[in-house]
Design a protein around this motif. Structure first.
Motif, short mmCIF file in Angstrom:
data_model
loop_
_atom_site.label_atom_id
_atom_site.label_comp_id
_atom_site.label_asym_id
_atom_site.label_seq_id
_atom_site.Cartn_x
_atom_site.Cartn_y
_atom_site.Cartn_z
N LEU A 12 0.83 -1.20 0.00
CA LEU A 12 0.00 0.00 0.00
C LEU A 12 0.87 1.26 0.00
CD1 LEU A 12 -3.09 -0.47 0.02
CD2 LEU A 12 -3.14 0.68 2.23
N GLY B 153 2.12 1.75 -3.48
CA GLY B 153 1.11 1.81 -4.54
C GLY B 153 1.05 0.57 -5.40
N LEU C 218 -8.77 -1.32 -6.98
CA LEU C 218 -8.97 0.13 -7.11
C LEU C 218 -10.26 0.48 -7.84
CD1 LEU C 218 -5.33 1.16 -8.08
CD2 LEU C 218 -6.50 1.74 -5.95
N ASN D 71 -8.85 3.86 2.44
CA ASN D 71 -7.69 2.97 2.30
C ASN D 71 -7.82 1.70 3.13
OD1 ASN D 71 -6.49 4.63 0.51
ND2 ASN D 71 -4.73 5.18 1.76
N SER E 283 4.67 4.42 -6.34
CA SER E 283 4.45 5.79 -5.85
C SER E 283 4.18 5.72 -4.36
CB SER E 283 3.26 6.43 -6.56
OG SER E 283 2.07 5.71 -6.26
N PHE F 178 1.69 5.87 -1.92
CA PHE F 178 0.23 5.81 -1.93
C PHE F 178 -0.35 5.99 -0.53
CE2 PHE F 178 -3.81 3.60 -1.66
CZ PHE F 178 -4.49 4.06 -2.79
N SER F 179 0.29 5.35 0.46
CA SER F 179 -0.22 5.38 1.84
C SER F 179 0.67 6.26 2.71
CB SER F 179 -0.26 3.96 2.41
OG SER F 179 -0.35 3.95 3.81
#
Length: 758
Positions: free
Chosen positions: A73, A76, A83, A91, A136, A138-139
């Motif tokens: 997570l 990403g 998704l 999330n 990336s 993401f979290s």
């Protein structure tokens, strides 16, 4: 000399996290209440470690389900299928859908694959990579928990964010398609790691811990190449922050050359699993490195006290080579694998309890070691007295094992013919792995019995009612081989620990197995023996209630061993053989009582395998022998089953075949029968049930998808050898989903009998 910890248990002293997650999944609490429980556990963990005077305290070692999934997570690495679910708005629900699957209205998405974390009983969610995988941030979990820890700890300089290093993360994953090597993704992933490290540095972090357990494996040249590249890049762009690389579960001697010219601040090595590596590592450090060496001295996978004399000898040797200012001390691995606090144990005999140490006690052991190094020899004397009082007895003798003890009377093809003539089972016979849902009603019943609110007779009668009911359910579903449901058992290992001499159960010794699933490993403290029948009465009662075949259900010697905290004062093989002879007695008693099919579960066989291939043969020599001791005393007509789950089996099938079980059932549903690849190069000789129903997810499999898996198996295996079954026991599932799923499974098997008959 700094003291630090690699990770702390995250379930809460009373399994608060388990209860909160399950309440959230059942819509009994909202996400705010769930997050509050997580926050409270983190706060208690940080405070406990701060009170133990650790110099560096891990942050981001908490997880609501799995730390590898947390990493996916963070980076990403999320499949588009998750998704794209429009009704997932946050999330945490996205996260849980990846772990557990998602089935609501027209949406039906399977859970991600799950497998064992190296050679432990912890399970992780396997990352899945595309050829052009993008990464990336993401979290924000790691950053949010960092801010939270700053408010709890008195000194933010003690905070050490922990996360999986890039090469181990790639290694732990799998390619969605086979046209690329996931290690080639290193150039895509490293810039994101650099961003994360820089962001942590900007937040005032002084130390970070990157876990690279891949270092203890037989690394390929490709893996070594990308490791060097990754840390060259990180060293180049992440100056000004202290990076510690951690290895655990084995030694890294073979890979120490990777650290030439890598400018990380510290390297952690496991001196519990491989103490022999110390000299080679110290030689490298004294010649070619300015790094700090972290010594993993406290056993993070067992519950026995540290032998301070042994640890001090290692510390003094390290100081002699490279100086005290370049030494750190720690547990060998995360304390995730041990219970939290020995103070909550009230039933263990004081002589045994005095030899034990749980997570909280282990971090205080680091304090003791520091004090001894500084001159407090009284602590060493007290500790030494514990080990002097408990030396392995001279009376321990070699166990004589003959060929007859480990061989069935005849070859499998003779046994198979006799069993088919006796049982008259259809093609693709259906069964389950053993357990059925342990409902709140059953848990309350067990609790009342423990509190002596029910007599033995009242308790037994109620358990018999559950058995009668589950037999009726199985007959209605039309399963071919039935089980009694295991309602009298709390856990497949703990149950036997309470029946065998030399093993004890704890009151509150819970550890996480996966997600909200917690287990309470028994403690093997002495010589193991079976004193009386353990399962015979229950199985015979169940068989008396049906005309169909009833399986006797036992746990195998290797699994009892692996899923217990094992005495460390004699060879592990010796303990395995003691358990094996005890199980053999029970097998023979079941057979004598008329039980014709007996399952001896060994889900931990692969788990106990050494991480380096050079050590495989010695492990299989004793582990396979232990299984065969337990299973080989029966007649040809008695069918022996075994079960394995959630491990990589493709590379050990020749050893599994050597177990010579008549039928083996295995997990294959989450991996879409990936296991079957092994049969392209290895012809498995006996019968096999490649699991067609993923029980670790609440989603209900369709008839169509189960039939597809059976059909896929029939292309690799002789159809006369295929069984149809779930991939594991049904204990943790709900009745509603179980009944529909098993109905679908039997319908798919009947369809296969019509369409796949050759």
């Amino acid at each position: 000399m700094l003291k630090h910890n690699l990770g702390y248990p995250r379930i809460g002293i009373r399994r608060e996290l388990k209860k909160a997650c399950e309440a959230y999944w059942s819509n009994k609490i909202d996400s705010n209440a769930l997050f509050e429980v997580g926050k409270k556990i983190r706060m208690e963990n940080w405070k406990t470690q701060e009170n133990a005077d650790l110099d560096l305290i891990p942050c981001n070692d908490f997880s609501f389900y799995d730390h590898v999934l947390d990493m996916s997570l963070l980076l990403g690495v999320i499949s588009e299928s998750y998704l794209s679910i429009p009704i997932i708005h946050n999330n945490i629900d996205l996260y849980f859908s990846m772990a557990r699957g998602f089935q609501k209205n027209e949406w039906d998405i399977k859970a991600m694959e799950m497998t064992k974390w190296f050679n432990t009983n912890y399970h992780y969610i396997v990352p899945e990579f595309d050829k052009n995988q993008k990464f990336s941030i993401f979290s924000n979990k790691i950053f949010d928990e960092l801010e939270e820890s700053k408010k709890i700890l008195k000194s933010y300089k003690k905070i050490k964010p922990v996360f999986i290093g890039p090469i181990s993360y790639l290694f732990l994953g799998k390619e969605k398609e086979k046209s690329f090597n996931r290690m080639d993704l290193v150039e895509n992933i490293i810039p994101i790691y650099i961003k994360i490290i820089k962001k942590l540095k900007n937040e005032g972090v002084n130390w970070i811990q990157l876990d690279e357990p891949i270092l203890v494996l037989d690394m390929s040249e490709k893996e070594k190449e990308v490791f060097k590249y990754a840390y060259d890049e990180i060293s180049k762009f992440c100056s000004g922050i202290n990076i510690m690389l951690t290895s655990y579960f084995d030694g890294i001697s073979e890979n120490i050359s990777l650290f030439q010219n890598i400018s990380v601040k510290a390297l952690h090595i496991d001196l519990v699993e491989d103490s022999d590596q110390l000299e080679k590592i110290l030689s490298f450090f004294s010649r070619e490195s300015k790094m700090i060496l972290s010594l993993g001295l406290i056993d993070g996978r067992n519950i026995w006290k540290n032998n301070y004399l042994n640890s001090i000898q290692k510390i003094e040797k390290a100081i002699e080579f490279i100086g005290e200012d370049r030494i750190m001390i720690a547990p060998n691995c995360s304390l995730l694998h041990v219970p939290i606090d020995l103070e909550y144990e009230h039933s263990i005999h004081i002589d045994i309890k005095n030899r034990m140490s749980f997570a909280k006690q282990k971090i205080y052991e680091l304090n003791d070691l520091e004090k001894i190094v500084k001159g407090n020899k009284s602590i060493l004397s007290i500790n030494s007295s514990v080990f002097c009082d408990h030396k392995i007895k001279e009376r321990v003798k070699n166990i004589t094992i003959t060929d007859k003890d480990v061989q069935r009377d005849n070859h499998f093809y003779i046994r198979q013919k006799k069993q088919k003539e006796k049982f008259h089972l259809p093609l693709f016979p259906t069964t389950t792995i053993g357990s059925f849902p342990q409902t709140k009603e059953i848990r309350n019943l067990r609790n009342k019995f423990r509190k002596k609110e029910l007599s033995q007779e009242e308790y037994d009668n109620k358990i018999k009612n559950f058995i009668v009911d589950v037999i009726k359910k199985q007959e209605e579903i039309d399963l071919d081989v039935l089980v009694h449901g295991e309602f009298e058992r709390t856990d497949m290992v703990e149950y036997f620990s309470e029946k065998l001499k030399g093993i004890l159960s704890t009151d509150n010794g819970w550890v996480q197995s996966y997600g909200s699933r917690c287990v309470k490993p028994p403690v093997i403290y002495g010589d193991v023996d079976r004193l009386d029948n353990m399962t015979v009465e229950w199985i015979c009662f169940a068989q008396s209630q049906t005309k169909k075949l009833m399986k006797g259900m036992l746990t195998g010697p290797v699994t009892i061993l692996q899923w217990s905290f094992v005495r460390n004062d004699q060879p592990i093989s010796h303990t395995a053989y003691q358990i094996a002879w005890s199980i053999r007695k029970e097998v023979l008693s079941l057979e004598k009582s008329g039980i014709q099919i007996i399952q001896i579960d060994e889900p931990a066989l692969r788990e106990g395998l050494p991480l380096k291939k050079k050590n495989w043969k010695s492990y299989f020599d004793w582990s396979i022998k232990a299984f065969r001791i337990s299973s080989s005393g029966v007649k040809d007509e008695t069918q022996i089953h075994t079960h394995m789950c959630y491990s990589e089996f493709n590379d050990i099938f020749e050893y599994i075949a050597d177990m010579d079980a008549d039928v083996i059932t295995m997990e294959t549903s989450r991996s879409k029968m990936e296991l079957l690849k092994a049969f392209s190069v290895f012809s498995y000789p006996n019968e096999i049930g490649p699991g067609v129903y993923d029980i670790h997810s609440p989603r209900i499999p369709t008839i169509k998808e189960i039939f597809y898996l059976i059909e896929k198996a029939s292309k690799k295996l002789p159809i006369k050898n295929i069984w149809v079954n779930p991939d594991c026991g049904l204990k943790t599932r709900k009745w509603k989903e179980v009944l529909i799923s098993l109905h679908n499974m039997t319908k798919a098997a009947k369809m296969a009998r019509l369409k796949l008959k050759k």
